[in-house]
Design an enzyme around this catalytic site. Sequence first.
Site, PDB file in Angstrom:
ATOM      1  N   ARG A  45     -16.436-125.111 -26.250  1.00 21.15           N
ATOM      2  CA  ARG A  45     -15.852-125.652 -25.019  1.00 21.15           C
ATOM      3  C   ARG A  45     -14.607-126.473 -25.346  1.00 21.15           C
ATOM      4  O   ARG A  45     -14.375-126.819 -26.509  1.00 21.15           O
ATOM      5  CB  ARG A  45     -16.885-126.529 -24.297  1.00 21.15           C
ATOM      6  CG  ARG A  45     -18.073-125.761 -23.759  1.00 21.15           C
ATOM      7  CD  ARG A  45     -19.080-126.701 -23.112  1.00 21.15           C
ATOM      8  NE  ARG A  45     -19.840-127.437 -24.109  1.00 21.15           N
ATOM      9  CZ  ARG A  45     -20.724-128.388 -23.825  1.00 21.15           C
ATOM     10  NH1 ARG A  45     -20.933-128.740 -22.565  1.00 21.15           N
ATOM     11  NH2 ARG A  45     -21.394-128.997 -24.784  1.00 21.15           N
ATOM     12  N   GLN A 132     -25.056-126.164 -42.348  1.00 25.14           N
ATOM     13  CA  GLN A 132     -25.978-127.233 -41.991  1.00 25.14           C
ATOM     14  C   GLN A 132     -27.283-126.641 -41.465  1.00 25.14           C
ATOM     15  O   GLN A 132     -27.277-125.880 -40.495  1.00 25.14           O
ATOM     16  CB  GLN A 132     -25.346-128.099 -40.897  1.00 25.14           C
ATOM     17  CG  GLN A 132     -26.201-129.246 -40.431  1.00 25.14           C
ATOM     18  CD  GLN A 132     -26.405-130.244 -41.553  1.00 25.14           C
ATOM     19  OE1 GLN A 132     -25.443-130.680 -42.170  1.00 25.14           O
ATOM     20  NE2 GLN A 132     -27.651-130.573 -41.826  1.00 25.14           N
ATOM     21  N   TYR A 172     -32.791-120.652 -39.812  1.00 26.20           N
ATOM     22  CA  TYR A 172     -32.202-121.200 -41.030  1.00 26.20           C
ATOM     23  C   TYR A 172     -32.287-120.183 -42.169  1.00 26.20           C
ATOM     24  O   TYR A 172     -31.351-120.034 -42.962  1.00 26.20           O
ATOM     25  CB  TYR A 172     -32.932-122.479 -41.448  1.00 26.20           C
ATOM     26  CG  TYR A 172     -32.717-123.662 -40.546  1.00 26.20           C
ATOM     27  CD1 TYR A 172     -31.686-123.699 -39.614  1.00 26.20           C
ATOM     28  CD2 TYR A 172     -33.551-124.776 -40.634  1.00 26.20           C
ATOM     29  CE1 TYR A 172     -31.502-124.801 -38.804  1.00 26.20           C
ATOM     30  CE2 TYR A 172     -33.364-125.883 -39.823  1.00 26.20           C
ATOM     31  CZ  TYR A 172     -32.338-125.890 -38.908  1.00 26.20           C
ATOM     32  OH  TYR A 172     -32.153-126.994 -38.105  1.00 26.20           O
ATOM     33  N   SER A 203     -24.294-133.230 -28.948  1.00 24.90           N
ATOM     34  CA  SER A 203     -25.397-132.825 -29.813  1.00 24.90           C
ATOM     35  C   SER A 203     -26.708-132.866 -29.044  1.00 24.90           C
ATOM     36  O   SER A 203     -27.115-133.925 -28.552  1.00 24.90           O
ATOM     37  CB  SER A 203     -25.478-133.740 -31.041  1.00 24.90           C
ATOM     38  OG  SER A 203     -24.315-133.632 -31.831  1.00 24.90           O
TER      39      SER A 203
END
Length: 288
Positions: A45, A132, A172, A203
Site C-alpha cells: 500500500r 524473517q 516458514y 503490523s
Amino acid sequence: MADSHQPFVALIVGVTGMAGLGLAEALKSPSALGGPWKVYGSASRPIPTWFPSSLLDKYIAFDATDAGNTADTLTPISGEVTHVFWVAIQVRESEQVNVTVNAIMLSNVLDVLKSGPGGNGTGSKLSHVTVQTGTQHYMGSIHDPTDSGQGLEPHEPPFREDLPRLPYPNFYYALEDLLESYAPSLTYSVHRSSIIIGASSRSVYNALLTLAVYALICGYEGLPFRYPGTRYTWEHFCDMSDARVLAEQHIWAAVTPSAKSQAFNCTNDTLKSIPMWVERLRDMKIIP
C-alpha cells in the site's frame, strides 16, 4: 565493507512493518555494516504518513502476489539490488493457503531480481536474501485452527536452530525451501524472532501497540492495568525480540561470509526497551 564505488543496494519488502522500519533505520545508520547502503523500501500500500520517508532512497508500492505487477514495478531496479530483506507476511484462512501465497510472493520478487533488466539473468546483482520467520517454526501454525486437536506436539523450549521440522504445513518451511532452490546462485539467511517489539501501525502482530491501546483505555476509564493475557501465558515461558536487534542480525548475516545459508534465532531482553518504543509510537502519532 562495501566498495565506495559499488555500494550495496537493499530492497526491504515489508518496510512499513516493525521489522521493516527497524531495518531501514539500521541500514541508513552511518555505522551500518557494509554501508553506505542505498535503500529501497516496499509494501503493498502507499507509504503511511507516520513513516519517516527520509530513511529510504525510494518507496515502491506493489502487489507481490501479482507476478505481472511485481515485474512491472521491480524490473527497473533489478540491475541494482544486491540484497533483499524479506520481512513481508500475509495471513489467510488456513496454513495451507499461507504456504501458497507467501511462497508465491517471495518467488515473484526473486524471479524478477534474478532475471535482471534484460529478463535473462544479465545484469542481476542480487547475491543474498534474508528472510524473517519466527518461533512458529518450532511451535507449528498459530494461525490455523484446523491444526489444533490433532495430537501434534510442538517442540519444548529452549528452541535450537537445528531442531527438526514439525510434520504439518508451515509457510516458514516453504520460504526456506524456496531460498535453498536458488543456491548456489545466491545465498540466504533465516531469522527466527519471537514476539517482535517495535513501532508500526501496519503490523498485524504488534503486541506493543495492543498493550499501549489497552493501557490508554484503562487510563481513560480509571481502571487498573491488569495483565490482559491468559493464565497459561502468565505462568509459562515467553520471550520477545527488539526490532533494532533483529535488524542488526539481518544486516550482519547479509554481509558476513560465515553466516551464509544458515538460520538464526533472535531473542533478547526487551522489557527495558518497551518505554522507548511507546515514546516512538507517540512521536510517530500512532498513539496519542
